[in-house]
Design a protein around this motif. Structure first.
Motif, PDB file in Angstrom:
ATOM      1  N   VAL A  96       0.947  -1.140   0.064  1.00 55.20           N
ATOM      2  CA  VAL A  96      -0.048  -0.006  -0.116  1.00 55.20           C
ATOM      3  C   VAL A  96       0.939   1.155  -0.040  1.00 55.20           C
ATOM      4  CG1 VAL A  96      -1.491   1.475   1.457  1.00 55.20           C
ATOM      5  CG2 VAL A  96      -1.960  -0.980   0.833  1.00 55.20           C
ATOM      6  N   GLU A  97       1.634   1.496   0.698  1.00 50.68           N
ATOM      7  CA  GLU A  97       2.640   2.483   1.035  1.00 50.68           C
ATOM      8  C   GLU A  97       3.456   2.907  -0.255  1.00 50.68           C
ATOM      9  OE1 GLU A  97       4.461   3.839   5.277  1.00 50.68           O
ATOM     10  OE2 GLU A  97       4.686   1.520   4.818  1.00 50.68           O
ATOM     11  N   GLU A  98       3.963   1.860  -0.784  1.00 55.80           N
ATOM     12  CA  GLU A  98       4.856   2.192  -2.056  1.00 55.80           C
ATOM     13  C   GLU A  98       3.860   2.433  -3.161  1.00 55.80           C
ATOM     14  OE1 GLU A  98       6.642  -0.916   0.527  1.00 55.80           O
ATOM     15  OE2 GLU A  98       4.775  -0.531  -0.299  1.00 55.80           O
ATOM     16  N   THR A  99       2.677   1.840  -3.465  1.00 55.29           N
ATOM     17  CA  THR A  99       1.791   2.260  -4.484  1.00 55.29           C
ATOM     18  C   THR A  99       1.184   3.623  -4.455  1.00 55.29           C
ATOM     19  OG1 THR A  99       1.032  -0.172  -4.586  1.00 55.29           O
ATOM     20  CG2 THR A  99      -0.619   1.366  -5.539  1.00 55.29           C
ATOM     21  N   LEU A 100       0.681   3.795  -2.985  1.00 55.04           N
ATOM     22  CA  LEU A 100       0.232   5.225  -2.792  1.00 55.04           C
ATOM     23  C   LEU A 100       1.313   6.415  -3.208  1.00 55.04           C
ATOM     24  CD1 LEU A 100      -1.970   5.053   0.629  1.00 55.04           C
ATOM     25  CD2 LEU A 100      -2.795   4.914  -1.775  1.00 55.04           C
ATOM     26  N   ALA A 101       2.233   6.003  -3.069  1.00 54.21           N
ATOM     27  CA  ALA A 101       3.632   7.041  -3.288  1.00 54.21           C
ATOM     28  C   ALA A 101       3.534   7.109  -4.835  1.00 54.21           C
ATOM     29  CB  ALA A 101       4.773   6.695  -2.804  1.00 54.21           C
ATOM     30  N   GLU A 102       3.058   6.283  -5.780  1.00 61.59           N
ATOM     31  CA  GLU A 102       3.170   6.334  -7.144  1.00 61.59           C
ATOM     32  C   GLU A 102       2.069   7.234  -7.531  1.00 61.59           C
ATOM     33  OE1 GLU A 102       3.549   2.826  -9.331  1.00 61.59           O
ATOM     34  OE2 GLU A 102       4.735   1.758  -7.732  1.00 61.59           O
ATOM     35  N   LEU A 103       0.913   7.034  -7.060  1.00 63.90           N
ATOM     36  CA  LEU A 103      -0.267   7.768  -7.462  1.00 63.90           C
ATOM     37  C   LEU A 103      -0.196   9.300  -7.004  1.00 63.90           C
ATOM     38  CD1 LEU A 103      -2.773   4.964  -6.072  1.00 63.90           C
ATOM     39  CD2 LEU A 103      -1.815   5.288  -8.445  1.00 63.90           C
ATOM     40  N   ASP A 104      -0.841  10.054  -8.263  1.00 62.79           N
ATOM     41  CA  ASP A 104      -0.804  11.582  -8.199  1.00 62.79           C
ATOM     42  C   ASP A 104      -2.426  11.909  -8.142  1.00 62.79           C
ATOM     43  OD1 ASP A 104      -0.972  11.197 -10.746  1.00 62.79           O
ATOM     44  OD2 ASP A 104       0.586  12.278 -11.221  1.00 62.79           O
ATOM     45  N   GLN A 105      -3.300  11.146  -8.088  1.00 60.72           N
ATOM     46  CA  GLN A 105      -4.590  11.616  -8.398  1.00 60.72           C
ATOM     47  C   GLN A 105      -5.087  12.080  -6.976  1.00 60.72           C
ATOM     48  OE1 GLN A 105      -3.534   8.708  -9.461  1.00 60.72           O
ATOM     49  NE2 GLN A 105      -3.835   9.052 -11.567  1.00 60.72           N
ATOM     50  N   ALA A 106      -6.319  12.779  -6.816  1.00 56.69           N
ATOM     51  CA  ALA A 106      -6.902  13.368  -5.853  1.00 56.69           C
ATOM     52  C   ALA A 106      -7.328  11.931  -5.158  1.00 56.69           C
ATOM     53  CB  ALA A 106      -8.073  14.044  -5.757  1.00 56.69           C
ATOM     54  N   CYS A 107      -7.088  11.833  -3.579  1.00 57.43           N
ATOM     55  CA  CYS A 107      -7.792  10.587  -2.997  1.00 57.43           C
ATOM     56  C   CYS A 107      -8.269  10.864  -1.711  1.00 57.43           C
ATOM     57  CB  CYS A 107      -6.441   9.615  -3.010  1.00 57.43           C
ATOM     58  SG  CYS A 107      -5.234  10.095  -1.857  1.00 57.43           S
ATOM     59  N   CYS A 108      -9.227   9.948  -1.245  1.00 57.20           N
ATOM     60  CA  CYS A 108      -9.852   9.907   0.030  1.00 57.20           C
ATOM     61  C   CYS A 108     -10.208   8.718   0.556  1.00 57.20           C
ATOM     62  CB  CYS A 108     -11.035  11.012   0.172  1.00 57.20           C
ATOM     63  SG  CYS A 108     -12.422  10.200  -0.906  1.00 57.20           S
ATOM     64  N   VAL A 109     -10.471   8.508   1.784  1.00 59.49           N
ATOM     65  CA  VAL A 109     -10.996   7.256   2.546  1.00 59.49           C
ATOM     66  C   VAL A 109     -12.441   7.181   2.753  1.00 59.49           C
ATOM     67  CG1 VAL A 109     -10.652   5.826   4.483  1.00 59.49           C
ATOM     68  CG2 VAL A 109      -8.765   6.804   3.512  1.00 59.49           C
ATOM     69  N   ALA A 110     -13.329   6.311   2.427  1.00 58.20           N
ATOM     70  CA  ALA A 110     -14.653   6.278   2.736  1.00 58.20           C
ATOM     71  C   ALA A 110     -14.881   5.135   3.447  1.00 58.20           C
ATOM     72  CB  ALA A 110     -15.397   6.412   1.412  1.00 58.20           C
ATOM     73  N   SER A 111     -15.448   4.750   4.647  1.00 58.25           N
ATOM     74  CA  SER A 111     -15.348   3.624   5.373  1.00 58.25           C
ATOM     75  C   SER A 111     -16.736   3.368   6.045  1.00 58.25           C
ATOM     76  CB  SER A 111     -14.197   3.440   6.242  1.00 58.25           C
ATOM     77  OG  SER A 111     -14.337   2.409   7.351  1.00 58.25           O
ATOM     78  N   ASN A 112     -17.098   2.124   6.381  1.00 59.37           N
ATOM     79  CA  ASN A 112     -18.395   1.878   7.059  1.00 59.37           C
ATOM     80  C   ASN A 112     -18.061   2.072   8.625  1.00 59.37           C
ATOM     81  OD1 ASN A 112     -20.266   1.325   5.111  1.00 59.37           O
ATOM     82  ND2 ASN A 112     -20.361  -0.884   5.491  1.00 59.37           N
ATOM     83  N   GLY A 113     -16.904   2.195   9.092  1.00 57.18           N
ATOM     84  CA  GLY A 113     -16.492   2.508  10.467  1.00 57.18           C
ATOM     85  C   GLY A 113     -16.615   3.790  10.882  1.00 57.18           C
TER      86      GLY A 113
END
Length: 226
Positions: A96-113
């Protein structure tokens, strides 16, 4: 390659390996409340599902209706035990960490928690730097996956139309919600021996495959607007 896409990530089981910790907390608290529950059942039957729905299912299965007071104390006990488990051993999903570092799109988290749990996940896993305060909880709006409302809310709050949003989720209820929201959906299917990816969703088995899918989506969208 940047684009006008918004990546909406689920949290548990998608970004962080919290599901086994939650399963253990559920087994301890529900069994103690007179609703016998095995941790394996969360992983096999209830991944990503709202806590209240799990309790209701156990009440029906065992023919027991617990009191409101016991329901509240049981949830409090479960949340406390889960937080202790998370602080002690929560880790990001592999890659996850390595992949997120590659991405340059806007991003957010949406969870049922709950929002508190999402924030703790970001804090203890070290992933908070990728998302900041762009965290959306079903508890804040009163709508849980598989209803598409949470993903609609997150997309609107981020300033993107559904067709510009990509949902990344590992649980069937999240994949269903993303498709119902009219969004692109990437299903991280780690349990392909017992779970299928619905038509209309992209399937990957490892997080590291995500950038390739995003690039394909960008090309497809670009070709449609030319």
């Amino acid at each position: 390659m940047a684009s006008d896409l918004c990546l909406i990530f689920d949290c548990d089981g998608t970004l962080v390996d919290s599901e086994p910790l939650l399963a253990e907390a559920l087994e301890h608290s529900l069994t103690g409340a007179g609703l016998p529950f095995e941790a394996r059942r969360y992983m096999e039957e209830f991944r990503g599902i709202q806590y209240a729905r799990i309790v209701a299912a156990m009440e029906e299965e065992h023919g027991v209706k617990i009191t409101d007071e016991l329901r509240d104390t049981t949830e409090e006990s479960m949340r406390q035990r889960l937080e202790e488990n998370m602080r002690a051993s929560l880790e990001p999903i592999e890659g996850v960490e390595e992949t997120l570092a590659e991405l340059d799109q806007a991003c957010c988290v949406a969870s049922n928690g709950p929002l508190r749990k999402i924030r703790l996940s970001m804090e203890t896993s070290g992933l908070g730097r990728f998302f900041g305060d762009r965290l959306f909880s079903a508890y804040e709006i009163g709508t849980w996956k598989p209803d598409p409302g949470l993903y609609h809310h997150a997309g609107e709050a981020m300033g993107f139309a559904p067709e510009q949003c990509v949902v990344i989720d590992d649980a069937p209820v999240g994949v269903e919600a993303g498709l119902a929201a009219g969004m692109h959906v990437v299903h991280i299917n780690r349990f392909s021996e017992r779970e299928s990816t619905p038509q209309g969703a992209w399937q990957i088995r490892r997080f590291e495959e995500l950038p390739g899918i995003i690039e394909q989506l960008q090309r497809r969208i670009a070709s449609m607007v030319q």
